[in-house]
Design a protein around this motif. Sequence first.
Motif, PDB file in Angstrom:
ATOM      1  N   SER A   7      -0.276   8.589 -11.372  1.00 52.61           N
ATOM      2  CA  SER A   7      -1.503   9.343 -11.217  1.00 52.61           C
ATOM      3  C   SER A   7      -1.768   9.611  -9.739  1.00 52.61           C
ATOM      4  N   PHE A   8      -1.885  10.882  -9.371  1.00 49.34           N
ATOM      5  CA  PHE A   8      -2.252  11.272  -8.003  1.00 49.34           C
ATOM      6  C   PHE A   8      -3.720  11.675  -8.024  1.00 49.34           C
ATOM      7  N   GLN A   9      -4.496  11.100  -7.109  1.00 49.16           N
ATOM      8  CA  GLN A   9      -5.915  11.427  -7.076  1.00 49.16           C
ATOM      9  C   GLN A   9      -6.289  11.967  -5.701  1.00 49.16           C
ATOM     10  N   ASN A  10      -6.357  13.261  -5.628  1.00 47.91           N
ATOM     11  CA  ASN A  10      -6.755  13.949  -4.393  1.00 47.91           C
ATOM     12  C   ASN A  10      -5.942  13.479  -3.178  1.00 47.91           C
ATOM     13  N   VAL A  11      -4.625  13.505  -3.340  1.00 50.31           N
ATOM     14  CA  VAL A  11      -3.729  12.951  -2.321  1.00 50.31           C
ATOM     15  C   VAL A  11      -3.356  13.994  -1.271  1.00 50.31           C
ATOM     16  N   SER A  12      -3.508  13.608   0.001  1.00 48.50           N
ATOM     17  CA  SER A  12      -3.052  14.462   1.100  1.00 48.50           C
ATOM     18  C   SER A  12      -2.165  13.655   2.030  1.00 48.50           C
ATOM     19  N   LYS A  13      -1.156  14.334   2.589  1.00 46.59           N
ATOM     20  CA  LYS A  13      -0.263  13.684   3.545  1.00 46.59           C
ATOM     21  C   LYS A  13       0.024  14.645   4.686  1.00 46.59           C
ATOM     22  N   LEU A  24      -3.551  16.799  -3.789  1.00 46.55           N
ATOM     23  CA  LEU A  24      -2.788  16.772  -5.039  1.00 46.55           C
ATOM     24  C   LEU A  24      -3.473  15.858  -6.039  1.00 46.55           C
ATOM     25  N   SER A  25      -3.745  16.396  -7.231  1.00 47.56           N
ATOM     26  CA  SER A  25      -4.274  15.576  -8.316  1.00 47.56           C
ATOM     27  C   SER A  25      -3.521  15.923  -9.592  1.00 47.56           C
ATOM     28  N   PHE A  26      -2.879  14.932 -10.176  1.00 49.11           N
ATOM     29  CA  PHE A  26      -2.218  15.148 -11.472  1.00 49.11           C
ATOM     30  C   PHE A  26      -1.876  13.801 -12.091  1.00 49.11           C
ATOM     31  N   ASP A  27      -1.668  13.811 -13.411  1.00 51.39           N
ATOM     32  CA  ASP A  27      -1.198  12.633 -14.148  1.00 51.39           C
ATOM     33  C   ASP A  27       0.124  12.983 -14.807  1.00 51.39           C
ATOM     34  N   LEU A  28       1.065  12.041 -14.794  1.00 50.04           N
ATOM     35  CA  LEU A  28       2.334  12.265 -15.495  1.00 50.04           C
ATOM     36  C   LEU A  28       2.396  11.335 -16.698  1.00 50.04           C
ATOM     37  N   PRO A  29       2.594  11.901 -17.905  1.00 49.14           N
ATOM     38  CA  PRO A  29       2.630  11.059 -19.105  1.00 49.14           C
ATOM     39  C   PRO A  29       3.904  10.219 -19.189  1.00 49.14           C
ATOM     40  N   ALA A  30       3.774   8.984 -19.635  1.00 46.09           N
ATOM     41  CA  ALA A  30       4.925   8.080 -19.770  1.00 46.09           C
ATOM     42  C   ALA A  30       5.863   8.597 -20.851  1.00 46.09           C
ATOM     43  N   GLY A  31       7.158   8.321 -20.679  1.00 46.03           N
ATOM     44  CA  GLY A  31       8.138   8.674 -21.703  1.00 46.03           C
ATOM     45  C   GLY A  31       8.548  10.132 -21.694  1.00 46.03           C
ATOM     46  N   THR A  32       8.334  10.795 -20.566  1.00 44.14           N
ATOM     47  CA  THR A  32       8.697  12.212 -20.483  1.00 44.14           C
ATOM     48  C   THR A  32       9.660  12.453 -19.326  1.00 44.14           C
ATOM     49  N   GLN A  61      -5.484   8.554  -3.494  1.00 46.34           N
ATOM     50  CA  GLN A  61      -4.615   7.455  -3.896  1.00 46.34           C
ATOM     51  C   GLN A  61      -3.595   7.826  -4.955  1.00 46.34           C
ATOM     52  N   VAL A  62      -2.470   7.082  -4.857  1.00 43.77           N
ATOM     53  CA  VAL A  62      -1.373   7.257  -5.800  1.00 43.77           C
ATOM     54  C   VAL A  62      -1.302   6.002  -6.651  1.00 43.77           C
ATOM     55  N   LEU A  63      -1.373   6.172  -7.973  1.00 43.24           N
ATOM     56  CA  LEU A  63      -1.322   5.016  -8.866  1.00 43.24           C
ATOM     57  C   LEU A  63      -0.034   5.037  -9.674  1.00 43.24           C
TER      58      LEU A  63
END
Lengths: 233, 125
Positions: A7-13, A24-32, A61-63
Amino acid sequence: MENAIVSFQNVSKRYQLKDAVQHLSFDLPAGTVVGFIGPNGSGKTTTLKLMTGLLRPNSGQVLFQNNRVQRMMAEHIAYLSDTGAVYGFYTVRQMVNYYAGIYRDFDRDKAAAMLEFMQLDGTQPVRTLSKGNEGRLKIVLAVSRRAPLLVMDEPLSGLDPLVRGSILTGLISFIDLDFQTVVLSTHEVHEVEPLLDMAVLLDHGELRAMDYTDHIRETLGGGILEWMKQTLV
Amino acid sequence: MAGDFIPTQPIYLQLVQRICKQIVRGDLSAGEKLPSQRDMAIQVGVNPNTVQRVYTELERITVAETRRGQGTFVTRDEDRLLRLREELMGSYVAAFLGDMREMGFTLEEILRSFKECETLGLSHE
């Protein structure tokens, strides 16, 4: 997302004064299997490095599995970089043993099966491998880990069509989506598309679009390349 | 890898159609076991999740059935397989007619062309 593994929550670098990725904000589903695509310099490599904890974000933050990503995550995340990662002075088998020594989740049986599948000779020194066989070896090293997250930066770049085919078939044969999630970046959009559940499109360090590949075809009547062109116009 | 897919349609649907054709042609027979999800994925060069979706769709249209712990099988229901044959023909004919109408051909012209092909023996190619 309930089953998000990443999970990316408003990430900047930022590197020095240059923004590499922004908000950057997005979630990646497990098993894909998720493909990151976008033009050169769009922020793909930075995003993957942030995901594995090799880089720290300037903000946001990156989770990973609901925990904040740190350098220590390397134990749970297999990462294949677009450069380096193998040592010329080892033989292929020594290189495999070296990885088996570092990573507790390294599966020697799987590595042996993959070496055979890729037709790699364990006794050959790494420095004498052709570029294609070095590409194959790197895949073997990354995929032999029973890591819940497998991140590969441009696993196909600079390789000929036969090698690319064997790498893609090797991936399908040896990953286990029951407990693994695969993230890869690529320019070989057309070739990789049948492998992807989901595509994420980056441009100039920003998230431009993300969608399930089946859904793209259903709604657009075209593949990822068409989707990319239409989105980036 | 035999990843020959057209970009205009979801890959799982193309695979569903491919398997339906194999059944109608007789390459797959009633009650025959389909490859495991992983083997099928490797054979056709797609993501194993896609194959799962293919098998779920084949079950939904009652062309295949999954038996717990054993795998997925072509249905033994002969009536269903006969209907599949008709459905497949229907969908191909409809697509063909759609194309022909788009180019401006009338049904009479199409039928005349069919008969010409038949007398020339082209339909058996």
